[in-house]
Write an enzyme that holds these catalytic residues in place. Structure first.
Site, short mmCIF file in Angstrom:
data_model
loop_
_atom_site.label_atom_id
_atom_site.label_comp_id
_atom_site.label_asym_id
_atom_site.label_seq_id
_atom_site.Cartn_x
_atom_site.Cartn_y
_atom_site.Cartn_z
CD GLN A 1 19.12 12.87 66.64
OE1 GLN A 1 20.01 13.72 65.82
NE2 GLN A 1 18.94 12.12 67.41
CE1 TYR B 1 20.44 21.74 56.79
CE2 TYR B 1 22.50 22.26 57.89
CZ TYR B 1 21.81 21.57 56.79
OH TYR B 1 22.57 20.58 55.69
CB SER C 1 26.17 12.07 54.36
OG SER C 1 24.26 13.22 55.17
CB SER D 1 24.97 22.36 48.74
OG SER D 1 24.57 21.58 49.39
CD1 TRP E 1 18.81 18.26 58.30
CD2 TRP E 1 20.35 16.60 57.48
NE1 TRP E 1 18.44 17.62 57.38
CE2 TRP E 1 19.06 16.71 57.36
CE3 TRP E 1 21.54 15.50 57.66
CZ2 TRP E 1 18.77 15.76 56.69
CZ3 TRP E 1 21.08 14.38 56.65
CH2 TRP E 1 19.90 14.64 56.20
CE LYS F 1 22.88 4.42 65.27
NZ LYS F 1 23.45 6.08 66.22
P1 NDP Z 1 26.61 11.68 58.86
O1 NDP Z 1 26.67 10.91 57.85
O2 NDP Z 1 28.04 11.80 59.76
O3 NDP Z 1 25.54 11.03 60.07
C1 NDP Z 1 25.39 11.47 61.22
C2 NDP Z 1 24.17 10.92 62.10
O4 NDP Z 1 25.22 9.66 62.37
C3 NDP Z 1 24.82 11.36 64.25
O5 NDP Z 1 23.74 12.87 63.83
C4 NDP Z 1 24.11 10.00 63.93
O6 NDP Z 1 22.56 9.87 64.14
C5 NDP Z 1 24.77 9.55 63.88
N1 NDP Z 1 26.06 8.62 64.03
C6 NDP Z 1 27.68 10.02 64.49
N2 NDP Z 1 28.05 8.89 64.66
C7 NDP Z 1 28.23 8.62 65.54
C8 NDP Z 1 28.94 7.15 65.99
N3 NDP Z 1 30.38 7.24 66.06
N4 NDP Z 1 28.47 5.94 66.36
C9 NDP Z 1 26.86 5.39 65.91
N5 NDP Z 1 26.09 6.60 65.45
C10 NDP Z 1 26.55 7.80 64.99
O7 NDP Z 1 26.19 13.34 58.65
P2 NDP Z 1 25.74 14.08 58.63
O8 NDP Z 1 24.09 13.73 57.72
O9 NDP Z 1 24.78 14.51 60.09
O10 NDP Z 1 26.02 15.23 57.80
C11 NDP Z 1 26.72 16.33 58.74
C12 NDP Z 1 26.53 17.18 57.88
O11 NDP Z 1 26.17 17.54 56.72
C13 NDP Z 1 25.17 18.05 58.70
O12 NDP Z 1 25.29 18.13 59.82
C14 NDP Z 1 24.86 18.97 57.91
O13 NDP Z 1 25.81 20.05 58.48
C15 NDP Z 1 26.19 18.69 56.31
N6 NDP Z 1 24.50 18.46 55.52
C16 NDP Z 1 24.18 19.19 54.02
C17 NDP Z 1 23.58 18.55 53.42
C18 NDP Z 1 23.47 19.32 52.62
O14 NDP Z 1 22.27 18.82 50.96
N7 NDP Z 1 24.40 20.46 51.91
C19 NDP Z 1 22.89 17.68 53.36
C20 NDP Z 1 23.25 16.66 55.18
C21 NDP Z 1 24.02 17.21 55.78
P3 NDP Z 1 22.18 9.38 65.39
O15 NDP Z 1 22.99 8.95 66.87
O16 NDP Z 1 20.71 9.64 65.37
O17 NDP Z 1 21.60 8.37 65.12
#
Ligand code: NDP
Length: 326
Positions: A27, A54, A210, A154, A21, A220
Site C-alpha cells: 500500500q 514483511y 495491532s 514476540s 506490516w 470501518k
Molecule cells: P492496527 O491494528 O492499528 O491496523 C492498522 C491498519 O488499520 C492500517 O494499515 C489501516 O488498514 C487501518 N487503519 C489505521 N488507521 C486507520 C484510520 N484512522 N482509519 C481507518 N483505517 C485505519 O495495526 P497493525 O495491525 O498494522 O500493527 C501495527 C504494527 O505492529 C505493524 O505495522 C507491525 O510493525 C507490528 N506487528 C507486529 C506483529 C508481530 O507478530 N510482532 C504482528 C502484527 C503487527 P487499511 O487502510 O488497509 O484498512
C-alpha cells in the site's frame, strides 16, 4: 510526544511508534512510506518497527532507503527487525530460531536496511525445536558483535520468557529486554494478566501491535468490508475471517457512543486506551495513508479524557477484563 523507557532499560521510545506490516510495498511505495515516516518524525515518533518477513524483505529495504534519503543522525531514531519465518524454504531457513539461521538473518536485514546495526531485534515467535541456550546465545552474540543493541521476543509465553531470562542470567548473557505482543481492546489476557509478574521481576518492556485490531476498532467494518481496506486485500482473507466477528462488530458499535462523548474518533479511543496501560512502552501504529497516521497520532490527546469512570464504562462494554473470572 511522550517518551517511555523500554522496560528497565535506559532506552526511551516514543509512546506511539510506526510499523510496516502489510502496508509497506503493498500500500505504501517508497515515496508514500517517506511521507508517513516524515509525518511520524514531525510528531516526535522515534521508533519504527519492521521484520525480515514483511513483504519478503522489501519492507526493510523501503525503510532503509527512506532513512538514507532523510539523512538523519542514526542515533536519533530506533529501528527494529524480527526473525523466525525466514525468506527461503530450506530446512534451516524457515520457522526456526537456530543459530545458523539467526546469524545469517541479521546480516541480511542489515544489508537491506543499509545500516550498521538495528536497535531492537526480536525472536518473532517461539521455537520449541531449538534449545533455549542456543537461541539466547545467538541473540546475545548479535549484540556483542554490534549488530543489534537490545533483543527481545514476540508472542512468547510468560514461561518461555522467564526461561530465556534465566538462561541469560546463568551464563552472564544479554537478557531479553522487551516483548512484542498483540494488545488491543479485544486482546488483553497476555499483557494484563499472563505477563503481570514479568514487569517487576524482569523489567520487561512492551512494544505492542495491532492497537486497532487491523482496523476493526476504527468502525470501518461496521457496514461490511470497504474496498481497498486490509480485509479486502488478496492474501489476507484469513485475517478478515479471524478478526471480523459479529460479536466484535457489536462491541465496536457500542463503544462508538463513548468516542462521541469524548469528541474523538473510535480509532483514537482504541489507541488512547492502549496508552493508558503503563506497562506498554510504545503502541505501534499501522497506517496505509498519511491521513490515517495523522489521525492516529492525535490519539495522545484523548488519554487525559480516559478518567477512571470512562475506563470503567469501556471495561463493562468490553466485558473481557482478564482479572474478572466469568
Ligand atoms: P492496527 O491494528 O492499528 O491496523 C492498522 C491498519 O488499520 C492500517 O494499515 C489501516 O488498514 C487501518 N487503519 C489505521 N488507521 C486507520 C484510520 N484512522 N482509519 C481507518 N483505517 C485505519 O495495526 P497493525 O495491525 O498494522 O500493527 C501495527 C504494527 O505492529 C505493524 O505495522 C507491525 O510493525 C507490528 N506487528 C507486529 C506483529 C508481530 O507478530 N510482532 C504482528 C502484527 C503487527 P487499511 O487502510 O488497509 O484498512
Amino acid at each position: 510526544m511522550e517518551y517511555r523507557r523500554l522496560g528497565s532499560s535506559g532506552l526511551k521510545v516514543s509512546e506511539l511508534s510506526f510499523g510496516s506490516w502489510v502496508t509497506f510495498q503493498a500500500q505504501l511505495d517508497d515515496s508514500k512510506a517517506l511521507e508517513c515516516i516524515r509525518t511520524a518524525l514531525d510528531h516526535g515518533v522515534n521508533f519504527f518497527d519492521n521484520a525480515e518477513v514483511y513483504a519478503g524483505g522489501e519492507a526493510e529495504a523501503i525503510m532503509g532507503r527512506v532513512f538514507k534519503k532523510l539523512g538523519l543522525r542514526r542515533v536519533s531514531y530506533v529501528v527494529s527487525t524480527k526473525f523466525y519465518w525466514g525468506l527461503h524454504e530450506g530446512a534451516n531457513e524457515r520457522n526456526t530460531l537456530n543459530r545458523k539461521y539467526l546469524m545469517q538473518a541479521i546480516d541480511g536485514s542489515l544489508r537491506r536496511f543499509q545500516m550498521d546495526y538495528v536497535d531492537l531485534v526480536f525472536c518473532h515467535r517461539p521455537d520449541p525445536h531449538t534449545p533455549m541456550e542456543e537461541i539466547v546465545r545467538a541473540m546475545n552474540d548479535m549484540i556483542v558483535q554490534g549488530k543489534a543493541i537490545y533483543w527481545g521476543t514476540s508472542e512468547w509465553s510468560a514461561d518461555q520468557l522467564m526461561h530465556a531470562w534465566q538462561v541469560a542470567d546463568r551464563y552472564g548473557l544479554h537478557k531479553p529486554q522487551m516483548e512484542q505482543p498483540q494488545y488491543n481492546m479485544f486482546f488483553r489476557e497476555r499483557v494484563e494478566r499472563e505477563y503481570e509478574r514479568l514487569y517487576s521481576e524482569l523489567g520487561l518492556g512492551l512494544t505492542t501491535w495491532s492497537p486497532l485490531a487491523s482496523g476493526l476498532l476504527t468502525g470501518k467494518y461496521n457496514a461490511g468490508i470497504p474496498k481497498g481496506s486490509r480485509a479486502s486485500l488478496p492474501g489476507y482473507e484469513w485475517l478478515a475471517e479471524r478478526t471480523i466477528t459479529k460479536e466484535r462488530l457489536e462491541t465496536v458499535r457500542r463503544l462508538h457512543d463513548v468516542a462521541v462523548d469524548l469528541d474523538c474518533s473510535m480509532g483514537q479511543l482504541a489507541i488512547a486506551w492502549c496508552l493508558k496501560n503503563a506497562h506498554v512502552s510504545t503502541v505501534i501504529l499501522g497506517a496505509s495513508s498519511v491521513a490515517q497516521l495523522g489521525e492516529n497520532l492525535e490519539a495522545r490527546r484523548v488519554v487525559a479524557k480516559l478518567t477512571p469512570d470512562v475506563m470503567e464504562r469501556i471495561n463493562s462494554l468490553l466485558g473481557n477484563d482478564p482479572h474478572v473470572r466469568k
